[in-house]
Design a protein around this motif. Sequence first.
Motif, PDB file in Angstrom:
ATOM      1  N   ALA A  20       0.826  -1.221   0.000  1.00  0.00           N
ATOM      2  CA  ALA A  20       0.000   0.000   0.000  1.00  0.00           C
ATOM      3  C   ALA A  20       0.850   1.257   0.000  1.00  0.00           C
ATOM      4  O   ALA A  20       0.470   2.286  -0.589  1.00  0.00           O
ATOM      5  N   ALA A  21       2.021   1.193   0.656  1.00  0.00           N
ATOM      6  CA  ALA A  21       2.896   2.373   0.690  1.00  0.00           C
ATOM      7  C   ALA A  21       3.429   2.686  -0.703  1.00  0.00           C
ATOM      8  O   ALA A  21       3.493   3.856  -1.109  1.00  0.00           O
ATOM      9  N   LEU A  22       3.792   1.643  -1.445  1.00  0.00           N
ATOM     10  CA  LEU A  22       4.284   1.850  -2.809  1.00  0.00           C
ATOM     11  C   LEU A  22       3.178   2.365  -3.717  1.00  0.00           C
ATOM     12  O   LEU A  22       3.422   3.173  -4.613  1.00  0.00           O
ATOM     13  N   SER A  23       1.970   1.915  -3.462  1.00  0.00           N
ATOM     14  CA  SER A  23       0.821   2.402  -4.234  1.00  0.00           C
ATOM     15  C   SER A  23       0.659   3.908  -4.063  1.00  0.00           C
ATOM     16  O   SER A  23       0.456   4.645  -5.043  1.00  0.00           O
ATOM     17  N   GLN A  24       0.785   4.402  -2.837  1.00  0.00           N
ATOM     18  CA  GLN A  24       0.657   5.835  -2.576  1.00  0.00           C
ATOM     19  C   GLN A  24       1.849   6.608  -3.141  1.00  0.00           C
ATOM     20  O   GLN A  24       1.691   7.723  -3.649  1.00  0.00           O
ATOM     21  N   LEU A  25       3.021   6.002  -3.061  1.00  0.00           N
ATOM     22  CA  LEU A  25       4.206   6.655  -3.632  1.00  0.00           C
ATOM     23  C   LEU A  25       4.065   6.796  -5.142  1.00  0.00           C
ATOM     24  O   LEU A  25       4.424   7.828  -5.726  1.00  0.00           O
ATOM     25  N   ASN A  65       4.099  10.345  -7.100  1.00  0.00           N
ATOM     26  CA  ASN A  65       5.056  10.618  -8.177  1.00  0.00           C
ATOM     27  C   ASN A  65       4.365  11.075  -9.449  1.00  0.00           C
ATOM     28  O   ASN A  65       4.784  12.050 -10.099  1.00  0.00           O
ATOM     29  N   ASN A  66       3.299  10.390  -9.821  1.00  0.00           N
ATOM     30  CA  ASN A  66       2.654  10.665 -11.103  1.00  0.00           C
ATOM     31  C   ASN A  66       1.849  11.957 -11.095  1.00  0.00           C
ATOM     32  O   ASN A  66       1.904  12.726 -12.060  1.00  0.00           O
ATOM     33  N   VAL A  67       1.147  12.228 -10.010  1.00  0.00           N
ATOM     34  CA  VAL A  67       0.398  13.493  -9.945  1.00  0.00           C
ATOM     35  C   VAL A  67       1.376  14.665  -9.864  1.00  0.00           C
ATOM     36  O   VAL A  67       1.171  15.706 -10.501  1.00  0.00           O
ATOM     37  N   TYR A  68       2.446  14.482  -9.081  1.00  0.00           N
ATOM     38  CA  TYR A  68       3.428  15.566  -8.970  1.00  0.00           C
ATOM     39  C   TYR A  68       4.107  15.846 -10.318  1.00  0.00           C
ATOM     40  O   TYR A  68       4.400  17.000 -10.640  1.00  0.00           O
ATOM     41  N   TYR A  69       4.336  14.796 -11.098  1.00  0.00           N
ATOM     42  CA  TYR A  69       4.940  14.969 -12.425  1.00  0.00           C
ATOM     43  C   TYR A  69       4.093  15.913 -13.284  1.00  0.00           C
ATOM     44  O   TYR A  69       4.613  16.806 -13.964  1.00  0.00           O
ATOM     45  N   ILE A  70       2.789  15.701 -13.251  1.00  0.00           N
ATOM     46  CA  ILE A  70       1.881  16.552 -14.013  1.00  0.00           C
ATOM     47  C   ILE A  70       1.886  17.981 -13.469  1.00  0.00           C
ATOM     48  O   ILE A  70       2.008  18.951 -14.220  1.00  0.00           O
ATOM     49  N   VAL A  71       1.763  18.108 -12.151  1.00  0.00           N
ATOM     50  CA  VAL A  71       1.708  19.439 -11.530  1.00  0.00           C
ATOM     51  C   VAL A  71       2.976  20.223 -11.842  1.00  0.00           C
ATOM     52  O   VAL A  71       2.926  21.415 -12.179  1.00  0.00           O
ATOM     53  N   VAL A 100      -1.145  15.833  -4.268  1.00  0.00           N
ATOM     54  CA  VAL A 100       0.205  15.289  -4.117  1.00  0.00           C
ATOM     55  C   VAL A 100       0.545  15.149  -2.630  1.00  0.00           C
ATOM     56  O   VAL A 100       1.059  14.111  -2.178  1.00  0.00           O
ATOM     57  N   LYS A 101       0.249  16.171  -1.851  1.00  0.00           N
ATOM     58  CA  LYS A 101       0.543  16.139  -0.408  1.00  0.00           C
ATOM     59  C   LYS A 101      -0.271  15.053   0.297  1.00  0.00           C
ATOM     60  O   LYS A 101       0.226  14.391   1.222  1.00  0.00           O
ATOM     61  N   GLN A 102      -1.499  14.861  -0.150  1.00  0.00           N
ATOM     62  CA  GLN A 102      -2.338  13.818   0.447  1.00  0.00           C
ATOM     63  C   GLN A 102      -1.717  12.432   0.227  1.00  0.00           C
ATOM     64  O   GLN A 102      -1.673  11.612   1.159  1.00  0.00           O
ATOM     65  N   TYR A 159       1.391   7.825   2.225  1.00  0.00           N
ATOM     66  CA  TYR A 159       2.585   6.965   2.179  1.00  0.00           C
ATOM     67  C   TYR A 159       3.236   6.910   3.563  1.00  0.00           C
ATOM     68  O   TYR A 159       3.592   5.820   4.057  1.00  0.00           O
ATOM     69  N   GLN A 160       3.427   8.061   4.185  1.00  0.00           N
ATOM     70  CA  GLN A 160       4.078   8.104   5.493  1.00  0.00           C
ATOM     71  C   GLN A 160       3.280   7.328   6.545  1.00  0.00           C
ATOM     72  O   GLN A 160       3.841   6.584   7.359  1.00  0.00           O
ATOM     73  N   THR A 161       1.970   7.498   6.500  1.00  0.00           N
ATOM     74  CA  THR A 161       1.129   6.807   7.479  1.00  0.00           C
ATOM     75  C   THR A 161       1.243   5.295   7.320  1.00  0.00           C
ATOM     76  O   THR A 161       1.464   4.564   8.302  1.00  0.00           O
TER      77      THR A 161
END
Length: 575
Positions: A411-416, A420-426, A450-452, A457-459
Amino acid sequence: MSNLHELSIENSTDDHAGCFQEKEQLYECPKCGIFFHKECTESTTEINAHENLGEVRAVEDKPNDESIKVDERGASNIHFTDEHHGKVDDINNTGYDACKFKQILENYSKPIEPKHLFECLPSNLRPSSDGASSDGKSYDPQSNGLEKDDFTVPTIIPPMVLPLLHDLAQQMVKAGHQQQLFETYRDTRRAVLEQSLEKLGVERHSKDAVQRMKEDILDAKMRNWIHYMRISVKLLFAAEKEICNQILDGVEPLRDQSFAEITTISFDMLLSFGYAIAISRRSPEKLFVILDMYEIMIELQPEFELIFGSQPCSEMKEDALNLTKLLAQTVKETIVDFEDAVEMDATETVVMDGSVHALTSYVERYVTYLFDYKSTLRQLLPDTKLKSALTGIMRALMNNLDGKSRQYEDAALSQLFLMNNVYYIVRHFRREEANNLLGDDWVQTHGRIVKQHANQYQTVSWNKILQCITVQLSKSGLIKNKSITKTLVKEKFKTFNSQFEELHQRQCQWLVPDVEMRESLRLAIAEVLLPAYGSFLKHFGPMIESGKNSQTYIRFTTEDLERMLNDFFEGKNLE
């Protein structure tokens, strides 16, 4: 006469020795086929006027040819020479007028070599050595970088010959030979125009032929077509219109009909490829070249109105307008197709390190290219519909990425991956065009997303390990739970060591490609992990250090953890 053509004289053959009432010499320009009487060669003015046509060759007693004298003002004195009639000086002899008109027109009607056409283009539109225009893109009609005068209409018949052809045409009309004049002019100029286009590389293509072409070949032909349209309309058809207006001046119905029939086949051949592209199977990859094709049709609208403004040309003008509309419709439908294609992309390849998916980078480049065509797109779509189309594409991408994120067992990799992908667009859409076309709040909204994902991921990744080293302290900093035993502390250290080493080994192989984002994520982890571990080590470290084999349980200092965090998200393969 050192500035004249060098003349050479050939003896006449015995076969034609009796064809003339008296022997005379004719001088021929081998490049244009025009003949001069001997007395013409004695006039510096007359030969100088012909000097640009090439070397003049003298021929003695040449049968079945006529002689023309054209001075530098375009005035003519025509002498007809025939093997049965000798020298005829009657300009009103309409049979000879028609014959001479045809001969002169054919002699001076030669196809234009592509290199001469390229020289008439603005420098930034001339083909480079690889055959592409030097700017690599269609000319922008809204750009101030080019002016109309930068296109130089080529000379397709020497100006000094045009008055003579006009005079002969007038004589034929006066004598009632309009139909012969029409057919001669039309057939001669139409054939030459078609030959010029053939030399340029223009071909007729059907829809089926287009759909059978390989992608790279089709792309090259589409880009070439843009240049062919510009050259044909701005240069070839414009030049054809000019000489038609001059030669057939005064006989407007005949002039307009002649021009229409001269150009209709060539123009139809040019448009055929555009129509074949517009009605063939749509493909997102072809959108930008089709936009270039649409732009060239818009650029040429003034020329269509000017060149094809007469009633006989109305059908050609209408065909051009219809193609422009069809290309516009193809652009709109292709954008919708692209949104559907993004939504339905079923690529099963998992990005093992959680970095940017190929679909994301592809969509980003695609939409960024669309930003570059914002002026053209705004001609095709109102701002609200354009915004809706672009946000629809981005929404389709987000939905697809959400589905792809479920392919990860971790699940952590899923959030990462989502981060990554949303931040790439932004990051790539931080430009004025994105705000203008997607809306002012689009980038800000997705920045929060992206922050969410980073927080998620951290959680998921760090909450469990933090629980191992979290103890409740009183306000005075004392441990509330006095029942914590040495054995329990050892177990907590062992669990922490094991979990951290596992995270380190696994997440060093994960990748956050953006340096700024990678450092930000490491810092966020360090701000939570290092104080918690430091506090745990401070309060419970002495309990272990006083016993044997303390290094078995206390394997890391806070400095060690900080150093090892710098290995995270580097995409390293530790196997």
